[in-house]
Scaffold this active site. Structure first.
Site, mmCIF file in Angstrom:
data_model
loop_
_atom_site.group_PDB
_atom_site.id
_atom_site.type_symbol
_atom_site.label_atom_id
_atom_site.label_comp_id
_atom_site.label_asym_id
_atom_site.label_seq_id
_atom_site.Cartn_x
_atom_site.Cartn_y
_atom_site.Cartn_z
ATOM 1 N N ALA A 127 -9.941 2.856 2.631
ATOM 2 C CA ALA A 127 -10.253 4.225 2.216
ATOM 3 C C ALA A 127 -11.467 4.317 1.305
ATOM 4 O O ALA A 127 -11.985 5.421 1.096
ATOM 5 C CB ALA A 127 -9.033 4.830 1.514
ATOM 6 N N HIS A 171 0.824 -1.206 0.000
ATOM 7 C CA HIS A 171 0.000 0.000 0.000
ATOM 8 C C HIS A 171 0.858 1.257 0.000
ATOM 9 O O HIS A 171 1.907 1.288 0.635
ATOM 10 C CB HIS A 171 -0.889 0.040 1.260
ATOM 11 C CG HIS A 171 -1.897 -1.041 1.311
ATOM 12 N ND1 HIS A 171 -3.084 -1.001 0.622
ATOM 13 C CD2 HIS A 171 -1.886 -2.222 1.971
ATOM 14 C CE1 HIS A 171 -3.765 -2.110 0.863
ATOM 15 N NE2 HIS A 171 -3.058 -2.864 1.676
ATOM 16 N N PRO A 172 0.354 2.297 -0.655
ATOM 17 C CA PRO A 172 1.007 3.602 -0.531
ATOM 18 C C PRO A 172 0.519 4.267 0.745
ATOM 19 O O PRO A 172 -0.489 3.858 1.325
ATOM 20 C CB PRO A 172 0.478 4.365 -1.741
ATOM 21 C CG PRO A 172 -0.912 3.818 -1.905
ATOM 22 C CD PRO A 172 -0.794 2.341 -1.552
#
Length: 166
Positions: free
Chosen positions: A123, A66-67
């Site tokens: 998110a 993941h960023p």
């Protein structure tokens, strides 16, 4: 793709498809070993069951795919196959004002320094302000609590990606 099409993939193709959902090698390998699946529901149930049997090293490996929230570009060099998904999942950050983005950068750095892994949140459907409030709330957690929360968020992310896959 249908569950039949997924089951018909070669091992390498299935590995790549699963890795787009979660990059933790033990999770991917366990999912491959569980094929063929009788239904998409069976695939989702097995994914959750396998995830619950994994531990800290596996969770940390998954988080590497993941960023940081608000910084999708960090993902492109390491896991290009998940960068597009991460960008769509974090689309709420695209509407953020400069103040929210700046605070998110500061809190991301503090979170990483404290816990040793990036802030993980499902998110999808969340605004930048909602994600900022979540990191504010979670940064004061102890390490064990935060790891458990982050692992739960990863499970949600993986499920959403699997649902899109099949």
């Amino acid at each position: 793709m249908t569950i039949a099409e997924f089951n018909a993939l070669t091992e390498a193709q299935a590995y790549a498809a699963l890795e787009r959902c979660c990059v933790a090698p033990r999770w991917v390998e366990s999912m491959l070993a569980a094929r063929p699946f009788t239904s998409s529901h069976a695939l989702l149930d097995k994914a959750e069951q396998i995830w619950q049997q994994l531990g800290e090293r596996d969770y940390l490996a998954a988080f590497e795919g993941h960023p940081q929230i608000g910084d999708v570009s960090t993902l492109s060099a390491k896991f290009a196959n998940t960068a597009t998904q991460a960008g769509h999942e974090q689309s709420g950050m695209g509407q953020a004002n400069a103040q929210v983005l700046e605070e998110m950068v500061v809190l991301n750095k503090a979170y990483l320094a404290k816990f040793g892994f990036i802030f993980i949140v499902c998110a999808t459907g969340k605004s930048a302000t909602e994600m900022l409030e979540l990191i504010r709330q979670r940064i004061d957690n102890d390490a064990a609590t935060e790891l458990a929360i982050a692992a739960g968020e990863q499970a949600k992310i993986t499920r959403i990606r699997l649902e899109k896959l099949v």
